[in-house]
Motif scaffolding. Structure first.
Motif, PDB file in Angstrom:
ATOM      1  N   PHE A 181       1.110  -1.244  -0.065  1.00 39.65           N
ATOM      2  CA  PHE A 181       0.091  -0.174  -0.170  1.00 39.65           C
ATOM      3  C   PHE A 181       0.798   1.312   0.188  1.00 39.65           C
ATOM      4  N   LYS A 182       0.287   2.271  -0.599  1.00 40.70           N
ATOM      5  CA  LYS A 182       0.922   3.678  -0.667  1.00 40.70           C
ATOM      6  C   LYS A 182       0.311   4.505   0.713  1.00 40.70           C
ATOM      7  N   LEU A 183       1.147   5.567   1.191  1.00 43.99           N
ATOM      8  CA  LEU A 183       0.868   6.514   2.130  1.00 43.99           C
ATOM      9  C   LEU A 183       1.072   7.677   1.787  1.00 43.99           C
ATOM     10  N   HIS A 184       0.389   8.507   2.168  1.00 45.12           N
ATOM     11  CA  HIS A 184       0.449  10.013   2.040  1.00 45.12           C
ATOM     12  C   HIS A 184       0.682  10.584   3.408  1.00 45.12           C
ATOM     13  N   GLU A 185       2.116  11.133   3.622  1.00 45.52           N
ATOM     14  CA  GLU A 185       2.575  11.757   4.739  1.00 45.52           C
ATOM     15  C   GLU A 185       2.090  13.260   4.710  1.00 45.52           C
ATOM     16  N   ARG A 186       1.525  13.742   5.786  1.00 39.36           N
ATOM     17  CA  ARG A 186       1.468  15.302   5.988  1.00 39.36           C
ATOM     18  C   ARG A 186       1.833  15.631   7.492  1.00 39.36           C
ATOM     19  N   SER A 187       2.373  16.792   7.620  1.00 40.07           N
ATOM     20  CA  SER A 187       2.725  17.270   9.020  1.00 40.07           C
ATOM     21  C   SER A 187       2.410  18.844   9.137  1.00 40.07           C
ATOM     22  N   THR A 188       1.750  19.268  10.105  1.00 38.26           N
ATOM     23  CA  THR A 188       1.020  20.376  10.470  1.00 38.26           C
ATOM     24  C   THR A 188       1.576  21.061  11.578  1.00 38.26           C
ATOM     25  N   PRO A 189       1.947  22.330  11.796  1.00 44.67           N
ATOM     26  CA  PRO A 189       2.646  22.699  12.954  1.00 44.67           C
ATOM     27  C   PRO A 189       1.227  23.407  13.762  1.00 44.67           C
ATOM     28  N   MET A 190       1.174  23.197  15.079  1.00 44.58           N
ATOM     29  CA  MET A 190       0.129  23.888  15.590  1.00 44.58           C
ATOM     30  C   MET A 190       0.327  24.159  17.200  1.00 44.58           C
ATOM     31  N   GLU A 191      -0.404  24.986  17.803  1.00 47.94           N
ATOM     32  CA  GLU A 191      -0.430  25.486  19.156  1.00 47.94           C
ATOM     33  C   GLU A 191      -0.503  24.051  19.899  1.00 47.94           C
ATOM     34  N   PHE A 192       0.153  24.023  21.429  1.00 45.91           N
ATOM     35  CA  PHE A 192      -0.191  22.697  21.998  1.00 45.91           C
ATOM     36  C   PHE A 192      -1.401  22.460  22.339  1.00 45.91           C
ATOM     37  N   GLU A 197      -6.400  19.124  21.519  1.00 37.70           N
ATOM     38  CA  GLU A 197      -8.001  19.004  21.166  1.00 37.70           C
ATOM     39  C   GLU A 197      -8.146  18.320  20.099  1.00 37.70           C
ATOM     40  N   ILE A 198      -7.571  18.595  19.064  1.00 38.57           N
ATOM     41  CA  ILE A 198      -7.631  17.833  17.718  1.00 38.57           C
ATOM     42  C   ILE A 198      -7.375  16.475  17.697  1.00 38.57           C
ATOM     43  N   TYR A 199      -6.356  16.066  18.134  1.00 38.52           N
ATOM     44  CA  TYR A 199      -5.874  14.775  18.236  1.00 38.52           C
ATOM     45  C   TYR A 199      -6.407  13.535  18.174  1.00 38.52           C
ATOM     46  N   PRO A 200      -7.302  13.167  19.122  1.00 41.27           N
ATOM     47  CA  PRO A 200      -8.404  12.195  19.040  1.00 41.27           C
ATOM     48  C   PRO A 200      -9.295  12.124  17.875  1.00 41.27           C
ATOM     49  N   GLU A 201      -9.727  13.443  17.356  1.00 37.69           N
ATOM     50  CA  GLU A 201     -10.465  13.160  16.089  1.00 37.69           C
ATOM     51  C   GLU A 201      -9.647  12.776  14.798  1.00 37.69           C
ATOM     52  N   VAL A 202      -8.728  13.568  14.787  1.00 39.37           N
ATOM     53  CA  VAL A 202      -7.334  13.194  13.865  1.00 39.37           C
ATOM     54  C   VAL A 202      -7.062  11.904  13.958  1.00 39.37           C
ATOM     55  N   GLU A 210       0.328  11.101  14.741  1.00 37.48           N
ATOM     56  CA  GLU A 210       1.326  11.278  16.013  1.00 37.48           C
ATOM     57  C   GLU A 210       1.451  12.564  16.210  1.00 37.48           C
ATOM     58  N   PHE A 211       1.683  13.040  17.292  1.00 40.19           N
ATOM     59  CA  PHE A 211       2.384  14.376  17.288  1.00 40.19           C
ATOM     60  C   PHE A 211       3.711  14.451  18.294  1.00 40.19           C
ATOM     61  N   TRP A 212       4.314  15.635  17.826  1.00 37.83           N
ATOM     62  CA  TRP A 212       5.632  15.797  18.491  1.00 37.83           C
ATOM     63  C   TRP A 212       5.459  17.129  19.167  1.00 37.83           C
TER      64      TRP A 212
END
Ligand SMILES: Cc1cc2nc3c(=O)[nH]c(=O)nc-3n(C[C@H](O)[C@H](O)[C@H](O)COP(=O)(O)OP(=O)(O)OC[C@H]3O[C@@H](n4cnc5c(N)ncnc54)[C@H](O)[C@@H]3O)c2cc1C
Length: 401
Positions: A181-192, A197-202, A210-212
């Motif tokens: 399978f192929k994967l599409h990688e995206r990363s987005t900076p945001m406030e802590f 808040e958004i992580y469970p939905e994403v 995952e987030f750093w």
């Protein structure tokens, strides 16, 4: 004098013998010879564990010559792979057979048996650790005897798959695969706070998320990997930016086959402590480690990684039958790291976390029993497979003898 050190350089050992067998028979002879000489024996994979779980002053086995994907079953897709195979050498042969591993971790430098034996994992609640991919395994016991353990053998596979090398030397594994399978990688900076808040939905909406959290900036980078049929694009060389910078975690958008997308480069040497907590306790634990770092360790620049993983069945799995969040803290190994790692370990433990077996922890036998409900059941199997403790060392003996 022989010497061995792990990837980070924080563990060194002086084995009496280092054996590099080039066949199954040679491996069996090396194990039998070690036992006859009264040596204890450990195997080193790629040495990417931070704990002294490969160290021995007896015989150290290196399986770099027992490597390669031997076959892929056209009916089941299961792949038979030699234990010393590095994960980065598995992707291509599986791809040629139209198959792939269902998930991978941050890097692909580990040996397959090393990754299995410590429950090395990626992120994504749909796809478990390397230990969970094992359909059957062949191990060389303390007298050089050969045993195959598979899912039909009662609880043996649950004990053997994630066993930190304590049941025997793994020589070959049959590993579940899925269609390539192929994967599409995206990363987005945001406030802590926004990221929390958004992580469970994403996380629920994407195959992997995952987030750093980057302490000096108090910012997060949220990364997702989603399935796609689009043509490969983006990617190219993956420069490693300094820790504490946002560029280290924001990767250019990329689409490619999974085994190309999953791994990242980690060349700067560090030590790491990772604890696993029940999924619902993850956000509070993340806030707790952030508070502790901001108040007590404001100079630590390395990011904290937050992932989510499924419940698994291996007896020593930190995610035993429970969906979990994992939180990892990192520190350069060439600067004083002990107080930060010990404080992180104590904090996560006070929150009921379970350590990754390859990463920094200060668990004693009592803590192991309190945190891992099947630790004693595992010990029963360990004693059966290795009654004389040939596969123990000074670190593992107090915990598991
Ligand atoms: C840069 C970096 C990134 C990492 N990323 C992740 C990640 O994303 N996710 C994660 O979960 N972990 C991660 N880790 C931890 C790492 O994946 C584990 O510690 C893993 O065990 C390392 O694999 P290895 O081949 O180096 O094993 P080693 O550290 O060499 O060995 C691990 C254990 O397996 C045993 N073993 C190895 N081969 C055999 C065998 N053939 N038979 C019996 N026992 C054997 C060893 O004796 C030892 O007890 C990372 C570590 C580093 C340094």
């Amino acid at each position: 004098m022989n010497s061995w050190s792990n990837w980070a350089g924080n563990v060194v050992a002086t084995p009496a013998t280092i054996a590099v067998p080039d066949s199954l028979d040679a491996l069996r002879r090396a194990v039998a010879t070690a036992a006859e000489a009264g040596h204890r024996l450990r195997v080193a994979g790629s040495g990417h564990s931070f704990m002294p779980i490969c160290a021995t002053d007896g015989t150290l086995i290196d399986l770099e010559r027992l490597a390669g994907v031997e076959s892929v079953d056209p009916d089941t897709g299961d792949a038979t792979i030699w234990a010393g195979t590095k994960i980065h050498a598995i992707g291509e042969p599986l791809f040629r057979a139209g198959r792939a591993l269902a998930n991978q971790g941050d890097i692909d430098r580990q040996a397959l048996a090393g990754a299995v034996s410590t429950g090395t994992h990626g992120t994504g609640r749909g796809f478990g650790s390397f230990a969970s991919m094992v359909r059957s395994m062949e191990i060389v016991g303390p007298t050089g005897d050969l045993v195959t353990i598979d899912a039909g053998d009662g609880d043996d596979l649950r004990a053997a798959s994630l066993s930190i090398g304590m049941l025997g030397v793994v020589s070959r594994l049959r590993i579940a695969t899925i269609p390539a399978f192929k994967l599409h990688e995206r990363s987005t900076p945001m406030e802590f706070d926004a990221c929390q808040e958004i992580y469970p939905e994403v996380e629920s909406a994407n195959r992997h998320a995952e987030f750093w959290w980057i302490p000096p900036l108090d910012m997060c980078v949220l990364k997702t990997l989603t399935l796609t049929d689009e043509e490969p694009r983006g990617g190219g060389p993956d420069p490693e930016f300094p820790p504490g910078t946002i560029e280290r975690y924001i990767k250019p958008e990329k689409i490619d086959w999974s085994y190309i997308v999953y791994p990242t480069a980690r060349n700067q040497r560090f030590v790491e402590c990772e604890y696993t907590l029940p999924l619902e306790d993850g956000p509070a634990a993340m806030r707790a480690i952030r508070e502790m770092m901001r108040s007590d360790f404001p100079n630590v620049t390395w990011a904290v990684e937050y992932r989510t993983v499924p419940g698994e069945t291996a007896m020593l799995s930190p995610t035993l039958r429970q969906e979990c969040a994992t939180i990892s803290v990192h520190h350069p190994v060439d600067e004083a790291w002990e107080s930060f790692m010990m404080a992180s370990d104590a904090l996560f433990r006070s929150l009921g976390g379970r350590s990754h077996w390859g990463k920094m922890h200060w668990l004693g036998r009592e803590e192991v029993d309190a945190l891992y409900p099947e630790a004693e059941a595992f010990r029963t199997f360990r004693r059966r497979y290795d009654p004389d403790g040939v596969f123990l060392n000074d670190h593992l003996e107090p915990l598991f003898s």
